[in-house]
Design an enzyme around this catalytic site. Sequence first.
Site, PDB file in Angstrom:
ATOM      1  N   ASP A 168     -12.597  37.642  -8.493  1.00 21.64           N
ATOM      2  CA  ASP A 168     -11.234  37.280  -8.330  1.00 21.64           C
ATOM      3  C   ASP A 168     -10.253  38.084  -7.491  1.00 21.64           C
ATOM      4  OD1 ASP A 168      -9.335  34.872  -8.140  1.00 21.64           O
ATOM      5  OD2 ASP A 168      -8.613  35.535 -10.269  1.00 21.64           O
ATOM      6  N   ASP A 185      -6.539  41.865 -13.111  1.00 21.99           N
ATOM      7  CA  ASP A 185      -7.001  40.567 -13.540  1.00 21.99           C
ATOM      8  C   ASP A 185      -8.577  40.741 -13.368  1.00 21.99           C
ATOM      9  OD1 ASP A 185      -7.104  38.129 -14.348  1.00 21.99           O
ATOM     10  OD2 ASP A 185      -5.619  37.300 -12.307  1.00 21.99           O
TER      11      ASP A 185
HETATM   12  N1  LIG Z   1      -1.661  46.186 -15.980  1.00 21.51           N
HETATM   13  C1  LIG Z   1      -0.554  45.789 -15.266  1.00 21.51           C
HETATM   14  N2  LIG Z   1       0.291  46.447 -14.817  1.00 21.51           N
HETATM   15  C2  LIG Z   1       1.457  45.882 -13.826  1.00 21.51           C
HETATM   16  N3  LIG Z   1       1.597  44.735 -13.806  1.00 21.51           N
HETATM   17  C3  LIG Z   1       0.442  43.758 -14.260  1.00 21.51           C
HETATM   18  C4  LIG Z   1      -0.415  44.402 -14.999  1.00 21.51           C
HETATM   19  N4  LIG Z   1      -1.311  43.176 -15.381  1.00 21.51           N
HETATM   20  C5  LIG Z   1      -0.802  42.192 -14.817  1.00 21.51           C
HETATM   21  N5  LIG Z   1       0.359  42.358 -14.213  1.00 21.51           N
HETATM   22  C6  LIG Z   1       1.259  41.620 -13.598  1.00 21.51           C
HETATM   23  O1  LIG Z   1       1.387  40.170 -13.924  1.00 21.51           O
HETATM   24  C7  LIG Z   1       0.762  39.499 -12.914  1.00 21.51           C
HETATM   25  C8  LIG Z   1      -0.510  38.342 -13.559  1.00 21.51           C
HETATM   26  O2  LIG Z   1      -1.337  39.188 -14.179  1.00 21.51           O
HETATM   27  P1  LIG Z   1      -2.717  38.417 -13.857  1.00 21.51           P
HETATM   28  O3  LIG Z   1      -3.290  38.676 -12.580  1.00 21.51           O
HETATM   29  O4  LIG Z   1      -3.723  39.611 -14.821  1.00 21.51           O
HETATM   30  O5  LIG Z   1      -2.822  37.030 -14.606  1.00 21.51           O
HETATM   31  P2  LIG Z   1      -3.043  35.834 -13.963  1.00 21.51           P
HETATM   32  O6  LIG Z   1      -3.204  35.758 -12.601  1.00 21.51           O
HETATM   33  O7  LIG Z   1      -1.784  34.844 -14.671  1.00 21.51           O
HETATM   34  O8  LIG Z   1      -3.903  35.383 -14.846  1.00 21.51           O
HETATM   35  P3  LIG Z   1      -5.055  34.172 -14.693  1.00 21.51           P
HETATM   36  O9  LIG Z   1      -5.262  33.887 -13.323  1.00 21.51           O
HETATM   37  O10 LIG Z   1      -6.288  34.652 -15.560  1.00 21.51           O
HETATM   38  O11 LIG Z   1      -4.126  33.143 -15.385  1.00 21.51           O
HETATM   39  C9  LIG Z   1       0.077  40.320 -11.999  1.00 21.51           C
HETATM   40  O12 LIG Z   1       0.220  39.592 -10.520  1.00 21.51           O
HETATM   41  C10 LIG Z   1       0.982  41.511 -11.869  1.00 21.51           C
HETATM   42  O13 LIG Z   1       2.356  41.169 -11.365  1.00 21.51           O
HETATM   43 MG   LIG Z   2      -3.999  37.319 -11.381  1.00 19.20          MG
END
Ligand SMILES: Nc1ncnc2c1ncn2[C@@H]1O[C@H](COP(=O)(O)OP(=O)(O)OP(=O)(O)O)[C@@H](O)[C@H]1O
Ligand SMILES: [Mg+2]
Length: 229
Positions: A168, A185
């Site tokens: 992804d 992610d």
């Molecule tokens: N370990 C981390 N440190 C800093 N920021 C983070 C971290 N994990 C996530 N984020 C922030 O949160 C946002 C969303 O996280 P992530 O991409 O893991 O989930 P998501 O895209 O909502 O997941 P999904 O697509 O599975 O619903 C990221 O784009 C980033 O801005």
């Molecule tokens: Mg994401």
Amino acid sequence: MSKEKFKTMGNVFDLHTEAAIFKLMSEGHFDGLQSPVSIGKEANIFTALKGKKKVIIKIYRLETCDFNKMYDYIKYDTRYLGLKGKKRLIIFSWCQREFRNLLKAREAGVKAPTPIAFKDNVLVMECIGNRNPAPKLKDQYPKDPDKFYNMLITHVRKFYKAGFVHGDLSEFNILNYRDFPVLIDFSQASPIKSMNSQELLERDIKNINRFFSRIGAKIKDDLKGFITS
Ligand SMILES: Nc1ncnc2c1ncn2[C@@H]1O[C@H](COP(=O)(O)OP(=O)(O)OP(=O)(O)O)[C@@H](O)[C@H]1O
Ligand SMILES: [Mg+2]
């Protein structure tokens, strides 16, 4: 934080999620939720404090996530067979898979958050960033696109050598931390022996090359060859 105080933070979580958060807190992984960072398709992200340090809490929603889509991806992962129709188990496995994938990435020397703990649909990990979470690559372009691109593809190659594809990858799931790439992610990351791994890798490559050619980097013609060699 006491269970009573935690409950007064607002009825934002269902009872199961609340219990998982409380369990992780009582095990000492963090002291309390701090502020929301993002509301995604399947998960909500919060910062939390552990002493003076910030950590990230990723909470997969039990009610509004698309577990059919999750199943369509996880069914090819040889580590997770026999989940068909088991809604909760699919979501919990999805969260566990992200934890395990982050561990593999870290072991392989890939820049990614260190996973700390998980319970059911709640994952605790290192917060990438200084005082606040680092920006996504899409929101902050690198000063030197060529250098950033080359660091990034080296990480993708390391992960492949360790037997995994991210699955992804795009400017949404790469953070720009002081001009260094950090991959996030990892819930879709899969072993290369999974049936769909080459398809996932090709999509990752397409996304990366599309973004970096747009911002003026010199992209590799045979990126797949570089990653898999
Ligand atoms: N370990 C981390 N440190 C800093 N920021 C983070 C971290 N994990 C996530 N984020 C922030 O949160 C946002 C969303 O996280 P992530 O991409 O893991 O989930 P998501 O895209 O909502 O997941 P999904 O697509 O599975 O619903 C990221 O784009 C980033 O801005
Ligand atoms: Mg994401």
